[in-house]
Design an enzyme around this catalytic site. Structure first.
Site, PDB file in Angstrom:
ATOM      1  N   SER A  28       0.804  -1.227   0.000  1.00  0.00           N
ATOM      2  CA  SER A  28       0.000   0.000   0.000  1.00  0.00           C
ATOM      3  C   SER A  28       0.835   1.275   0.000  1.00  0.00           C
ATOM      4  O   SER A  28       0.279   2.362  -0.131  1.00  0.00           O
ATOM      5  CB  SER A  28      -0.950   0.006   1.207  1.00  0.00           C
ATOM      6  OG  SER A  28      -0.218   0.011   2.412  1.00  0.00           O
ATOM      7  N   LYS A  33      -6.996   3.654   8.304  1.00  0.00           N
ATOM      8  CA  LYS A  33      -6.016   4.620   7.799  1.00  0.00           C
ATOM      9  C   LYS A  33      -6.591   6.036   7.789  1.00  0.00           C
ATOM     10  O   LYS A  33      -5.908   6.996   8.157  1.00  0.00           O
ATOM     11  CB  LYS A  33      -5.564   4.219   6.395  1.00  0.00           C
ATOM     12  CG  LYS A  33      -4.754   2.929   6.349  1.00  0.00           C
ATOM     13  CD  LYS A  33      -4.439   2.524   4.915  1.00  0.00           C
ATOM     14  CE  LYS A  33      -3.646   1.225   4.857  1.00  0.00           C
ATOM     15  NZ  LYS A  33      -3.362   0.791   3.469  1.00  0.00           N
TER      16      LYS A  33
END
Length: 793
Positions: free
Chosen positions: A676, A719
């Site tokens: 990511s 996140k």
């Protein structure tokens, strides 16, 4: 043999009398007896063996022992690990106590030898010998087993005194009778007394044999159990032992009431028969007894009283115990609704995944309270032996049932809510793989016949509501994961934490510290500062500890102020905790070129991370530091390849062959991996190469491909919450992650600006303001004509 004069150590005997010429093994375990034995071993190995008058009492003085015993010699000995001794002694002489004294923690005694007074004529001696032999043969006829060797040994004995000593030592007669025979001075009288006691023993054995024969004739094969019980009753009446009979009756009653299935019932009855015929002093007796206690205490057919599921009550309990988590509560209620419609909870296996402190275990407690069922929790962290799950086989000393059966026993019901805490912390060890053992526990098709090695019979776990908890899916085998319905619990927002603190944590800590609500309160400003400047976590566990610290600190002030109410304000937090640990805005006002803010997911929630890039003269090498995993290293290589292929279209003067690039991810002691950070690494290197800084308020996450596509990643909610907590204002996400924003609270979404991208060119345009031309927009020079050599002619 010459008689041993002087003081000789005394060793008491509990349930035996030793006769001259007889050898016997003894176990010496009492402190005084050990001291006496050690004194004898230091001297000449002689000891005096005296029988206790009361075998169940301790020997504090010489009067607790009979005054006539035997002088014996220790032939061999062995010291055990627990300090006790196993010895082998041979008796030599009958002795009478004259004087005793205490010496070095034991008793010593002077004795006189007891010699036979008077001699027997040959006819009398032969008559007594013949009578003893005949009576011994009669007794051996009444005893089971092969007695040929004993008969031959008795036939070879020609000395009356030797035969009297042997028969008295080994015959099954009372200890008091044996002591009486030992004390009789004349051999003739001893022989007559022994004959009298052996005749009584013969009559008793004949009665017992008659009872056995009569019962065997009266009852059929299916009534053998009653025969054995009656035999044991008669034997215990003769011996005056009623404890075993009471224990047998207790277990029989428990087995009848336990409601066991046929296979378990048959095993329990077999174990009961073995218990009845076992010696209570043998290790096997205790093993069988412990196994029966487990079998009779398990809830084979005992279920909770509340069987119908009240969904309204369940929803009310979940709302009372937990603030927020609306999606999680909805999933739980849907699961309960299915159980209600099916009228069965078979196959009810949930798994809560989330950071520490978000309420995974407490949700299990709430479900148990909502369903009116018992709550059992088993911690699986660090378990590395499958015997912890399946139990140990009973052949091993100290064997125990596994944690599953032990938990069911503790619950007392066969349908509790069973929490398998930290299931992701199971580790494989030398004792096997506990995760594989859990497959049978959690498989609805198998757990109705779960077999614990110690229990040794199937137990139905299909009614148990299993709930597993874990911080991460990593480390959980796929076959095990496939058997559970996974529910993700992400971290809380600041607003949710504020509500949880007000509604749950603050009242709870006041109660635990003996405070009333009107004695101590906290302002909203102080609570917000506590959340933003002194805690930074996905859950509320550290917040609870901080509130507990506030209560402890303020309790002293309340006592000094004689109970006047106090208010915790912002400035009080520095007195309690010191300087602020965290800044409400973790992002600086300016970052140099090459430093970019990224987003990461961890087992304890989301977090931000900075990726730094630097360049130096070199040969086109890429250096990666920060404990990066293989996937993350590959992302950096892909990012550099994309930049090599695209940035020269923007700046033809860039010469990658003469540059070395160094990419570092801070917090180098922490391993990092995953795809990511792809767009973050690409942006960091591009920022460094173009010497253009990136706004620190812009964060990003996304995987990149070699074609330049931005691909979706997981953990978006965690996140985004972490980015909002750190002060980020704009976030770059993959276009296909747009659907994940529905899981993010509205108050967080409205504070952030989202950019959804599909190609790395869009990323560079948003972050650096550069417009990298696409390949189809580049005007390539026409190909040069091929020479004849190039054409291959």
């Amino acid at each position: 043999m010459s008689y041993v004069s002087g003081y000789v150590p005394v060793i008491p005997l509990k349930n035996s009398v030793l006769f001259p010429d007889i050898s016997m093994p003894l176990r010496i375990g009492r402190e005084k007896s050990i001291a006496a034995l050690q004194k004898a071993l230091r001297d000449n190995h002689w000891v005096i063996l005296l029988t206790q008058k009361n075998p169940n009492a301790s020997v504090d003085k010489i009067e607790d022992l009979y005054q006539v015993g035997t002088l014996a010699k220790v032939e061999s000995f062995r010291m055990e690990e627990d300090g006790s001794y196993n010895i082998f002694v041979k008796a030599h002489q009958r002795v009478r106590l004259i004087h005793s004294r205490d010496s070095e923690g034991h008793i010593e005694a002077q004795t006189e030898a007891l010699e036979d007074s008077g001699r027997l004529d040959k006819k009398t001696e032969e008559a007594l010998l013949s009578s003893l032999r005949q009576l011994s043969d009669d007794l051996l006829d009444l005893l089971p087993g092969n007695t040929r060797q004993i008969r031959e040994m008795i036939a070879e004995i020609e000395d009356l005194q030797t035969l009297v000593n042997m028969c008295a030592a080994y015959a099954d007669i009372n200890i008091s009778d044996k002591q009486e025979i030992l004390e009789i001075p004349l051999l003739k009288d001893r022989a007559l007394k022994l004959l009298d006691r052996l005749q009584e023993l013969k009559e008793r054995l004949k009665i017992q044999r008659g009872i056995r024969d009569k019962l065997q004739e009266s009852f059929q094969q299916n009534q053998k159990e009653s025969i054995l019980r009656e035999q044991m009753r008669v034997i215990r009446e003769e011996l005056g032992d009623h404890e075993g009979e009471d224990l047998f009756a207790k277990f029989k009653d428990k087995i009848d009431k336990a409601g066991m299935p046929p296979e378990a019932l048959e095993l329990a009855k077999n174990q009961l028969r073995r218990l009845e015929t076992s010696n209570s002093a043998s290790p096997e007796y205790q093993m069988i007894r412990t196994h029966l206690e487990l079998m009779t205490s398990l809830p084979w057919n005992q279920s909770s009283a509340q069987q119908d599921i009240d969904l309204e009550a369940a929803e009310r309990v979940l709302n009372e115990d937990h603030y927020g988590l609306e999606k999680i509560k909805k999933r739980i209620l849907q699961h309960l609704a299915v159980m209600k419609l099916r009228k069965s909870q078979q196959g009810s296996i949930l798994m809560f995944i989330g950071p520490p402190g978000v309420g995974k275990t407490s949700l299990g407690k709430s479900i148990a309270r909502a369903l009116g069922k018992k709550y059992v929790r088993v911690a699986l962290g660090g378990v590395r032996d499958d015997a912890e799950i399946r139990g140990h086989r009973r052949t091993y000393i100290g064997a125990l049932p596994g944690r599953i059966i032990a938990g069911i026993k503790k619950a007392g019901e066969n349908d509790p809510v069973f929490i398998l805490d930290e299931i992701d912390k199971l580790t494989r060890g030398f004792g096997g793989d506990p995760a594989s053992a859990m497959l049978e526990v959690l498989d609805p098709e198998q757990n109705n016949t779960f077999q614990d090695h110690y229990l040794d019979t199937p137990f139905d776990l299909s009614k148990v509501f299993f709930i597993a908890t874990a911080n991460s899916l990593e480390g959980i085998p796929l076959p095990l994961l496939d058997r559970m319905e996974v529910i993700d619990l992400s971290g809380y927002t600041v607003d949710e934490k504020r509500q949880i603190a007000r509604s749950h944590l603050w009242p709870k800590q006041l109660k635990e510290h003996g405070l009333e609500e009107n004695q101590l309160q906290i302002t909203d400003q102080a609570l917000t500062k506590l959340l933003t400047h002194y805690t930074r976590e996905a859950g509320v566990r550290d917040l609870q500890r901080k509130i507990a610290s506030i209560c402890k600190h303020m309790s002293l002030k309340i006592i000094k102020s004689e109970g006047l109410p106090l208010l915790v304000e912002e400035q009080d937090l520095e007195d309690i905790f010191g300087a602020e640990r965290f800044s409400a805005d973790m992002i600086g006002s300016l970052l140099p070129p090459g430093v970019v803010t990224g987003l990461a997911w961890t087992p304890v929630g989301g977090d931000i991370l900075f990726i730094e890039s630097a360049q130096m003269p070199g040969k086109g090498n890429l250096l990666l530091t920060g404990q990066l995993g293989e996937v993350m290293q590959e992302s950096a290589k892909i990012a550099l390849t994309l930049l090599k292929s695209r940035l020269p279209l923007l700046d033809p003067l860039l010469d990658f062959a003469k540059k070395d690039i160094h990419v570092h991810v801070p917090a180098g002691a922490i391993p990092k991996d995953g795809p990511s950070a792809g767009i973050t690494m690409l942006t960091s290197m591009a920022s460094m190469l173009l010497n253009k800084p990136v706004d620190p308020k812009v964060a990003m996450t996304g995987e990149i491909s070699l074609r330049g596509s931005v691909m979706p990643v997981g953990g978006i909610k965690e996140k985004v919450i972490a980015a909002h907590r750190a002060g980020v204002q704009e976030i770059l996400l993959c276009k296909r992650n747009e659907k994940d924003l529905r899981e993010i609270p509205e108050d967080i979404r409205k504070d952030l600006r989202f950019h959804f991208v599909e190609d790395v060119n869009e990323v560079l345009k948003i972050t650096l303001g550069v417009n990298v031309p696409k390949w189809d927009q580049v005007q390539l020079p026409p190909p040069s004509p091929l020479s004849s050599t190039d054409a291959g002619t």
